[in-house]
Design a protein around this motif. Structure first.
Motif, short mmCIF file in Angstrom:
data_model
loop_
_atom_site.label_atom_id
_atom_site.label_comp_id
_atom_site.label_asym_id
_atom_site.label_seq_id
_atom_site.Cartn_x
_atom_site.Cartn_y
_atom_site.Cartn_z
N LEU A 283 0.81 -1.22 0.00
CA LEU A 283 0.00 0.00 0.00
C LEU A 283 0.84 1.27 0.00
CD1 LEU A 283 -2.68 -1.19 2.58
CD2 LEU A 283 -3.03 -0.91 0.13
N SER A 284 2.01 1.21 0.62
CA SER A 284 2.84 2.41 0.77
C SER A 284 3.94 2.52 -0.28
CB SER A 284 3.49 2.42 2.17
OG SER A 284 2.52 2.37 3.18
N GLY A 285 4.26 1.43 -0.92
CA GLY A 285 5.36 1.43 -1.88
C GLY A 285 4.95 1.89 -3.26
N PRO A 286 5.83 1.69 -4.25
CA PRO A 286 5.53 2.11 -5.63
C PRO A 286 4.31 1.36 -6.16
CG PRO A 286 7.49 0.72 -5.55
CD PRO A 286 7.16 1.05 -4.14
N GLN A 287 3.47 2.08 -6.90
CA GLN A 287 2.23 1.51 -7.42
C GLN A 287 2.31 1.15 -8.90
OE1 GLN A 287 -0.59 1.06 -5.10
NE2 GLN A 287 1.27 1.33 -3.87
N ASP A 288 3.50 1.26 -9.48
CA ASP A 288 3.63 0.95 -10.91
C ASP A 288 3.33 -0.52 -11.20
OD1 ASP A 288 5.99 0.51 -9.40
OD2 ASP A 288 7.18 0.38 -11.22
N CYS A 289 3.56 -1.39 -10.21
CA CYS A 289 3.26 -2.81 -10.40
C CYS A 289 1.76 -3.03 -10.61
CB CYS A 289 3.76 -3.64 -9.21
SG CYS A 289 3.09 -3.13 -7.60
N VAL A 290 0.94 -2.26 -9.91
CA VAL A 290 -0.51 -2.37 -10.07
C VAL A 290 -0.91 -1.98 -11.48
CG1 VAL A 290 -2.75 -1.53 -9.25
CG2 VAL A 290 -0.87 -1.89 -7.62
N GLU A 291 -0.32 -0.90 -11.98
CA GLU A 291 -0.65 -0.42 -13.33
C GLU A 291 -0.19 -1.42 -14.39
OE1 GLU A 291 -1.91 1.85 -16.60
OE2 GLU A 291 -2.56 1.66 -14.52
N GLU A 292 0.98 -2.03 -14.18
CA GLU A 292 1.47 -3.01 -15.15
C GLU A 292 0.51 -4.20 -15.25
OE1 GLU A 292 5.37 -4.00 -13.85
OE2 GLU A 292 6.21 -2.02 -14.31
N MET A 293 0.05 -4.66 -14.12
CA MET A 293 -0.89 -5.79 -14.13
C MET A 293 -2.23 -5.37 -14.73
SD MET A 293 -0.09 -7.92 -10.59
CE MET A 293 0.23 -6.56 -9.47
N ARG A 294 -2.66 -4.16 -14.40
CA ARG A 294 -3.93 -3.67 -14.93
C ARG A 294 -3.89 -3.62 -16.45
NH1 ARG A 294 -6.45 -0.05 -17.38
NH2 ARG A 294 -4.48 1.02 -17.86
N GLN A 295 -2.80 -3.12 -17.00
CA GLN A 295 -2.66 -3.04 -18.45
C GLN A 295 -2.69 -4.42 -19.09
OE1 GLN A 295 0.76 -0.68 -19.58
NE2 GLN A 295 0.07 1.11 -18.42
N ALA A 296 -2.03 -5.38 -18.46
CA ALA A 296 -2.03 -6.74 -18.99
C ALA A 296 -3.45 -7.33 -18.97
CB ALA A 296 -1.08 -7.62 -18.18
#
Length: 396
Positions: A283-296
């Motif tokens: 929750l506190s760290g970088p959120q780019d991983c969420v976006e990468e999965m969302r795009q996939a």
């Protein structure tokens, strides 16, 4: 011997888990089954989250925490909800538990007395129906048709409410449909809930998975009167690929949060300490991983929807969120496929699994008997192979 408890005995096995379990047994026997059953991302938990957990273990952070979760995690939840949803909560209004499913159960435990009615829009996630029954509540099912985008209206809700109604369960974005309520639609529903003075258990676990630039609003963000009546459920399982870590959380008014915290203290006790540390990192760290999965997921969604709608006899809507597609099989009912007469979605899913070696979930468990759910939380290769097998199966 005396009979077992009536409430417990009435609980049905999850159709989602049942079909997935059968598929896994077949796979264990060496059968090449492609699974579209359980709603579990195929991605690995991001490395920085796993590193935080490893550091916690190495540092002997392995003892009990407060029953309703650590202050660090509650603060991280508050920050994420403020940043993503514009919601302002205090840590004392946050309750952490062992997954979002358990959070829904705890919420219903805190709200529902035996005999109270709980409005449940259909199609619904299979566990909602059983969770209502598990606390002695009475489910009142309101069906949203495919023509309405699988979304109930404020008028339907108002017509279903009686003096015995205690709460509404709202899942947005939705499982199994992937539908997303607009802010205007939510405002109309919220107006009814305030006027009728009922609670809303708002399960927003998929809020990080939206497509086509879809706009989304948390139910609790629709005003103070709405927020006071909302028990918001969320967690880290879907957006961060952390299903097995089992961390969900609830945000509610102070009174409800205290009751739910007390219930946890005498039932499960605190959630896994190491998983809480990992959730803080998520929750506190970088959120780019969420976006990468969302795009996939969006790419996969586009492909599976296009393919299904090119096949004669079946169709589906294009979902705006989550990672599910509800496939309409009405035109197949009564047909014989691979020697099996298809009378229901259960027949279809079982035949597709045994003859086509593709695991899906029948819509009967979702209150949508003419549909089959596909979870595209799997690789594009598997999606292509699975749909190829579907086409071959339908030729049988």
């Amino acid at each position: 011997m005396k009979e077992l408890a009536q409430i417990a005995s009435a609980v049905q096995t999850s159709s989602t888990m049942a079909i997935d379990a059968l598929a896994k047994r077949m796979q264990a026997d060496g059968v090449d089954v492609i699974g579209f059953g359980a709603g579990e991302p195929d991605f690995n938990t991001p490395d920085h989250i796993k590193a935080a957990a490893n550091q916690a273990i190495a540092g002997n952070v392995t003892r009990y925490t407060p029953a309703s979760g650590t202050i660090a995690l509650k603060e991280a939840v508050c920050r994420r909800m403020q940043e993503d949803c514009g919601l302002n909560y205090n840590p004392s209004q946050v309750v952490v538990s062992s997954g979002a499913k358990h959070c829904v159960y705890i919420a219903l435990r805190a709200l529902v007395n035996p005999g109270d009615e709980v409005v449940l829009p259909a199609p619904f996630w299979v566990s909602y129906l059983e969770l209502i029954k598990m606390v002695g509540g009475k489910p009142v099912i309101v069906t949203a048709d495919e023509d309405a985008g699988f979304k109930v209206t404020a008028e339907q809700l108002a017509a279903a409410i009686t003096p015995n109604t205690k709460a509404l369960i709202l899942n947005n974005p939705g499982n199994p449909t992937g539908m997303v309520y607009s802010r205007r639609e939510l405002e109309a529903i919220a107006k009814v809930c305030v006027e009728k003075d009922i609670y809303v258990v708002s399960d927003e676990i998929y809020y990080g998975l939206l497509y086509d630039g879809a706009k989304w609003a948390s139910f609790a963000a629709l005003g103070n009167e709405v927020k006071e009546r909302t028990v918001l459920v969320n967690g880290v399982s879907k957006s961060y690929a952390m299903t097995g870590w089992r961390i969900g959380y609830i945000l509610a008014n102070e009174k409800a949060a205290k009751v739910m915290g007390s219930f946890i203290s005498h039932s499960t006790g605190s959630p896994c300490t190491i998983s809480q540390v990992a959730a803080v990192a998520a929750l506190s760290g970088p959120q780019d991983c969420v976006e990468e999965m969302r795009q996939a997921f969006e790419v996969r969604r586009n492909y599976i929807v296009e393919r299904i709608n090119q096949i004669d006899g079946i169709s589906c809507l294009k979902p705006e969120g989550a990672f599910y597609v509800m496939m309409n099989i009405k035109k197949l009912l009564g047909r014989t496929i691979c020697g099996k007469i298809i009378q229901s979605s259960d027949d279809f899913s079982m035949a597709l699994l045994k003859q086509g070696l593709v695991a899906t979930v029948p819509g009967s468990g979702f209150g949508a008997p003419d549909f089959v759910r596909w979870a595209y939380a799997t690789s594009m290769e598997n999606i292509k192979r699975g749909l190829d097998r579907l086409e071959e199966f339908l030729k049988g």
